[in-house]
Design an enzyme around this catalytic site. Structure first.
Site, PDB file in Angstrom:
ATOM      1  CB  CYS A 245      -0.989  -0.050   1.155  1.00 47.70           C
ATOM      2  SG  CYS A 245      -2.334   1.148   1.017  1.00 47.70           S
ATOM      3  CG  HIS A 328      -4.282  -3.918   2.418  1.00 51.18           C
ATOM      4  ND1 HIS A 328      -3.441  -3.435   3.392  1.00 51.18           N
ATOM      5  CD2 HIS A 328      -4.822  -2.828   1.826  1.00 51.18           C
ATOM      6  CE1 HIS A 328      -3.473  -2.112   3.404  1.00 51.18           C
ATOM      7  NE2 HIS A 328      -4.309  -1.727   2.459  1.00 51.18           N
ATOM      8  CD  GLU A 330      -2.305  -6.303   5.095  1.00 49.09           C
ATOM      9  OE1 GLU A 330      -2.861  -5.225   5.314  1.00 49.09           O
ATOM     10  OE2 GLU A 330      -1.803  -6.581   3.986  1.00 49.09           O
TER      11      GLU A 330
END
Length: 357
Positions: A245, A328, A330
């Site tokens: 990001c 993302h 994660e």
């Protein structure tokens, strides 16, 4: 609940009911399309300085659960169609209303979030004010800008998080507003994670003798972080590097590329990303209002693009053993399509041990 108003910088006013803190909230109004994960959304530091609007109509039905927090809540306000004051969940520890009150954050409900979303999509992101009385003068509303967001979102002190099981690697994570699941994903893969504040010098990061360096997500305009960009330029090529990001955007700036503000950004858990090195398209979680300009990429090669609008979603830098992504991997509460990128990072450090359960 008392009457409240959502005032946009173009002068449009939406009347609704206030909840959360009885205070005014001024920020940049953005919408997110996630159907679940409102806890993770509220506690994502990347929303620093912004008013969050949920497009999903019912928020709060499973309450607030501390273990699901991704970081500190740095939002300026919360806009929903309807919030649930009687959540049902065996893990529930409170309501969205109480969560906002405890942090001094105002909310507004009962407004037509579909109409507001359409307005933003047509006109672009704009500033907004949640208030109990509509001001006569909107100059302060129109002048507002999100600044200094990384300094607000980063950790105050370094910390070390042990690996889940035997430690195979040591990773330095530069925290620009990192979500906690980045640390969890690394730890469960046998990494000891040393988290350092955003304004840590490159030399101090290398003194930790890490096997790899991670650059986290974070809020705000990437271009205003001149110090961070300069440190990344010093780190490239020294150790394997993985950026997510804001970390992706800062790395691109460090290598001579440009970023630009998007009309309304990508925020939600349903963004399709196409891998230019293969035939796969992944569904990803995203939260960003700036993008790397693909045509400006001078070093590395664009690897991923958004299947909806073609914007840059990832860059490979093989000569520096580095890669970055805009989305993302994660993601918590999901989707988990791209969590394999953590294994790719471990491969750059020497090989991926089996992830701990």
């Amino acid at each position: 609940m008392s009457k409240a108003y959502l005032v946009l910088s173009d002068g449009t006013v939406y009347e609704g009911e206030g909840f959360g803190a009885e205070a005014d909230g001024l920020g940049e109004l953005v919408f997110t399309t996630g159907m679940t994960g409102y806890i993770e959304t509220l506690t994502d530091p990347s929303y620093a300085g912004q008013i969050i609007m949920q497009t999903f109509p019912l928020i709060g039905n499973y309450g607030i659960i501390d273990a699901d927090f991704e970081g500190n809540c740095l939002a300026r306000g919360y806009v929903v169609r309807e919030w649930c004051d009687a959540p049902s969940n065996f893990r529930c520890q409170g309501t969205v209303d109480a969560f906002l009150k405890a942090r001094g954050i105002p909310g507004i409900c009962g407004v037509d979030t579909r109409a507001i979303t359409r307005r933003i999509r047509e006109q672009g992101v704009m500033n907004a004010l949640i208030c109990r009385r509509v001001p006569d003068d909107l100059s302060a509303l129109r002048a507002y800008a999100v600044t200094g967001a990384v300094d607000l979102a980063t950790c105050a002190e370094p910390s070390v998080h042990p690996a889940a099981g035997e430690a195979h690697y040591r990773v330095a994570l530069v925290d620009y507003g990192a979500k906690r699941n980045i640390v969890r994903e690394l730890c469960r893969r046998g990494c000891e994670v040393a988290v350092v504040p955003a304004r840590t010098a490159a030399e101090a990061i290398l003194d930790l003798d890490p096997d790899g360096i991670m650059l986290s997500n974070g809020p705000g305009d990437p271009g205003e972080n001149a110090f961070c960009i300069a440190q990344i330029a010093k780190l490239l090529g020294k150790k394997p590097l993985f950026g997510i990001c804001l970390g992706h955007q800062l790395t691109a700036l460090a290598t001579g590329a440009r970023t630009e503000k998007m009309k309304y950004g990508h925020r939600g858990a349903n963004q399709p990303v196409r891998d230019l090195a293969g035939a796969r398209t992944y569904i990803t979680s995203q939260n960003h209002g700036y993008a790397v300009v693909s045509d400006s990429v001078k070093a590395g090669k664009v690897r991923y693009v958004n299947a909806n609008d073609g914007t840059c979603e990832g860059i490979d830098y093989p000569e520096w053993r580095a890669f970055t992504v805009q989305f993302h991997p994660e993601a918590s509460a999901g989707p988990r399509d791209t969590s394999f990128l953590f294994d790719r990072f471990l491969d750059l450090m020497g090989g991926a041990p089996h992830a701990a359960e």
